[in-house]
Design a protein around this motif. Structure first.
Motif, short mmCIF file in Angstrom:
data_model
loop_
_atom_site.label_atom_id
_atom_site.label_comp_id
_atom_site.label_asym_id
_atom_site.label_seq_id
_atom_site.Cartn_x
_atom_site.Cartn_y
_atom_site.Cartn_z
N LEU A 313 0.83 -1.20 0.00
CA LEU A 313 0.00 0.00 0.00
C LEU A 313 0.86 1.25 0.00
O LEU A 313 0.64 2.19 -0.77
N GLN A 314 1.87 1.28 0.86
CA GLN A 314 2.76 2.44 0.90
C GLN A 314 3.52 2.59 -0.42
O GLN A 314 3.74 3.71 -0.91
N ALA A 315 3.91 1.47 -1.00
CA ALA A 315 4.60 1.51 -2.29
C ALA A 315 3.70 2.09 -3.37
O ALA A 315 4.14 2.89 -4.21
N GLY A 316 2.43 1.69 -3.37
CA GLY A 316 1.49 2.23 -4.34
C GLY A 316 1.31 3.73 -4.17
O GLY A 316 1.31 4.49 -5.14
N LEU A 317 1.17 4.17 -2.91
CA LEU A 317 1.01 5.60 -2.64
C LEU A 317 2.26 6.39 -2.99
O LEU A 317 2.18 7.60 -3.24
N ALA A 318 3.41 5.72 -3.02
CA ALA A 318 4.66 6.41 -3.37
C ALA A 318 4.62 6.96 -4.79
O ALA A 318 5.35 7.90 -5.12
N PHE A 319 3.77 6.39 -5.64
CA PHE A 319 3.68 6.84 -7.03
C PHE A 319 2.62 7.92 -7.23
O PHE A 319 2.43 8.39 -8.36
N LEU A 320 1.95 8.33 -6.17
CA LEU A 320 0.92 9.36 -6.30
C LEU A 320 1.43 10.69 -6.86
O LEU A 320 0.73 11.34 -7.64
N PRO A 321 2.64 11.17 -6.47
CA PRO A 321 3.10 12.43 -7.06
C PRO A 321 3.11 12.40 -8.58
O PRO A 321 2.69 13.36 -9.24
N MET A 322 3.56 11.30 -9.15
CA MET A 322 3.59 11.18 -10.60
C MET A 322 2.17 11.11 -11.17
O MET A 322 1.86 11.77 -12.18
N THR A 323 1.30 10.33 -10.54
CA THR A 323 -0.06 10.15 -11.04
C THR A 323 -0.83 11.47 -11.04
O THR A 323 -1.49 11.81 -12.02
N LEU A 324 -0.76 12.20 -9.93
CA LEU A 324 -1.53 13.45 -9.82
C LEU A 324 -1.02 14.52 -10.79
O LEU A 324 -1.82 15.19 -11.45
N VAL A 325 0.29 14.67 -10.88
CA VAL A 325 0.85 15.67 -11.79
C VAL A 325 0.56 15.28 -13.24
O VAL A 325 0.25 16.14 -14.08
N ASN A 326 0.64 14.00 -13.54
CA ASN A 326 0.30 13.51 -14.87
C ASN A 326 -1.11 13.94 -15.25
O ASN A 326 -1.35 14.47 -16.35
N PHE A 327 -2.05 13.74 -14.34
CA PHE A 327 -3.45 14.10 -14.61
C PHE A 327 -3.60 15.60 -14.85
O PHE A 327 -4.28 16.03 -15.79
N VAL A 328 -2.97 16.41 -14.00
CA VAL A 328 -3.09 17.87 -14.11
C VAL A 328 -2.60 18.35 -15.48
O VAL A 328 -3.26 19.15 -16.16
N PHE A 329 -1.46 17.85 -15.92
CA PHE A 329 -0.91 18.28 -17.21
C PHE A 329 -1.69 17.70 -18.38
O PHE A 329 -1.89 18.39 -19.39
N ALA A 330 -2.13 16.45 -18.26
CA ALA A 330 -2.83 15.80 -19.37
C ALA A 330 -4.12 16.52 -19.72
O ALA A 330 -4.45 16.70 -20.90
N VAL A 331 -4.88 16.95 -18.70
CA VAL A 331 -6.17 17.62 -18.98
C VAL A 331 -5.96 19.02 -19.55
O VAL A 331 -6.88 19.60 -20.14
#
Length: 480
Positions: A313-331
């Motif tokens: 779970l912690q490992a998955g959450l470690a990738f949140l910075p990339m996921t959230l920024v990806n979404f912001v730029f993609a839209v």
């Protein structure tokens, strides 16, 4: 009376566009959610790999086949899946692929042994191979080239980036709270809903007469599989061993024969005219390199669990910075493309990703998460968000309607084959540094593999500069 009759057409004229927009949104939603499942399952196992390895006794190199079995079959049969859409209708094969993908996801989740899991992942790749090109073909047929397609393509490409990144988060979440199997079981109800919506809202395309290029499909699939097998064997036996050289040479010969067959085939699975436009050829090569570089997260997920001793779970959450920024730029990409040339946006995205990956490759035994993992991922997320939409558009623009299926299939094929080949190369290179399971060994392997990813991204940037930028500049000059 006159006033009423004059108002009715005006009101109807206002209502029709609203209905059309709602219908277009539903079409785009069905396509994107279905494609999201396919891309999600490409990376959902990454954060669960340590759990799968300990539960089912995989070795370090055999562990990569959980991913390779999926992406190899996915990539190898994509061209055949695209051709199926042209012959039988894209909506029809899209629905069929959802049925196959949902049922095989159930088999993956229920896997009791190593061979069952790898086989089921390969079967799951069959459903993905039919679904992905049909989704892209339905999108290009449903949205006219220009602003409408740019927005639809941005959504589609955002799904590709988010699916890969979000899969890392979801994989860790379900592995920690439930089981790694839960993510695959979830595909069954989601797939059922998408089947119902697809039958209700997706338009059926015109069926075209013709036949399958079986020889081309077999040569493409076996050739790419042999190459991956040879690269994987290099990790165990060395690059000069017969077990490595025989499949590598065989794979190269098969792919060479594939090109020769396609040049003579009456109805080729890959019309070679697709490569006639330099921008498209550059987009294919850049996509192969770019998506192959993203396979470095296979090692990052193991790093944060083995070196930081984090839970899935912690490992998955470690990738949140990339996921959230990806979404912001993609839209924001459609708005950015309204103000800046597409090649410039694409090049900026690739360079940002390369810088972030080079920073991330500095991983070591004492690397702190914030400055060594999270901040590089912010750059990578921004780069992904800017890259995928213009890269996809460059790969499908100008393709004739008769080649729509083959064109979309080729875009997805280079994506998946690039992922499989690169993961095999990165695994072999990492294994040359260390094959142990201590935190120090895993840190050394991860840093080496991510350095390889940074090199691939640098090559992708060179490809964009050398092929896509000048080709688009020439095209713009001709249209003036």
């Amino acid at each position: 009376m006159t006033t009423t009759t004059q108002r009715l057409p005006a009101r109807a004229a206002q209502e029709r566009p609203v209905g059309a927009r709602v219908h277009a949104t539903l079409i785009l939603s069905v396509i994107c959610v279905s494609y999201f499942m396919v891309i999600l399952d490409n990376s959902i196992v990454f954060t669960a790999l340590p759990q799968i390895r300990s539960a089912m006794g995989f070795s370090e190199t055999s562990l990569s086949w959980i991913t390779n079995a999926y992406v190899l079959v996915f990539g190898g049969l994509l061209l055949l899946g695209a051709r199926a859409g042209d012959l039988f209708g894209h909506r029809r094969v899209f629905v069929f692929s959802l049925v196959v993908f949902s049922l095989t996801s159930l088999l993956v989740g229920a896997a009791p042994t190593q061979w069952w899991l790898i086989t089921a992942r390969g079967l799951q790749g069959i459903g993905a191979a039919v679904l992905a090109p049909s989704a892209l073909s339905l999108l290009t047929r449903s949205f006219a080239e220009g602003r409408a397609r740019n927005r639809a393509m941005a959504a589609y490409s955002a799904v590709a980036g988010l699916g890969a990144a979000f899969g890392l988060v979801v994989g860790g979440l379900v592995a920690e709270l439930i089981s790694w199997r839960a993510g695959f079981f979830l595909n069954v109800p989601v797939g059922a809903v998408m089947i119902v919506l697809a039958l209700r809202f997706l338009p059926e395309s015109e069926r075209r007469p013709g036949r399958f290029d079986i020889a081309g499909a077999v040569l493409a699939t076996l050739g790419s599989t042999a190459l991956v097998l040879g690269i994987v064997d290099a990790a165990d036996f060395g690059w000069r061993a017969p077990w490595t050289l025989v499949p590598l040479v065989t794979g190269a010969l098969m792919l060479g024969l594939f090109v020769a067959v396609e040049g003579r085939a009456a109805q080729p699975i890959v019309p070679l005219r697709l490569f006639a436009r330099r921008e498209r050829s550059g987009a294919y090569l850049a996509r192969m390199l770019y998506m192959g570089a993203m396979m470095g997260f296979f090692f990052t997920a193991q790093f944060v669990q083995s070196v930081y001793h984090w839970t899935p779970l912690q490992a998955g959450l470690a990738f949140l910075p990339m996921t959230l920024v990806n979404f912001v730029f993609a839209v924001q990409v459609p708005r950015i493309l309204d103000r800046a040339p597409r090649p410039l946006v694409l090049l900026t995205g690739v360079v940002l990703t390369a810088v972030g990956m080079a920073w991330l490759s500095r991983l070591g035994l004492h690397t702190p998460y914030l400055t060594g993992v999270a901040l590089p991922m912010v750059l990578i997320g921004a780069g992904q968000g800017l890259t995928l939409a213009p890269l996809t558009s460059s790969g499908v623009d100008g393709v004739a309607p008769a080649d729509a299926g083959a064109g979309s299939g080729l875009v997805n094929t280079v994506h998946q084959i690039g992922s499989a080949l690169s993961l095999s190369v990165l695994t072999a290179v990492a294994a040359s540094v260390s094959t142990g399971h201590t935190p120090a060994d895993i840190a050394a392997r991860s840093g080496t593999a991510l350095t390889g990813s940074a090199v691939l991204l640098a090559l992708a940037a060179v490809t964009v500069l050398a092929l896509i930028v000048p080709a688009r500049a020439t095209l713009n000059e001709r249209t003036l």
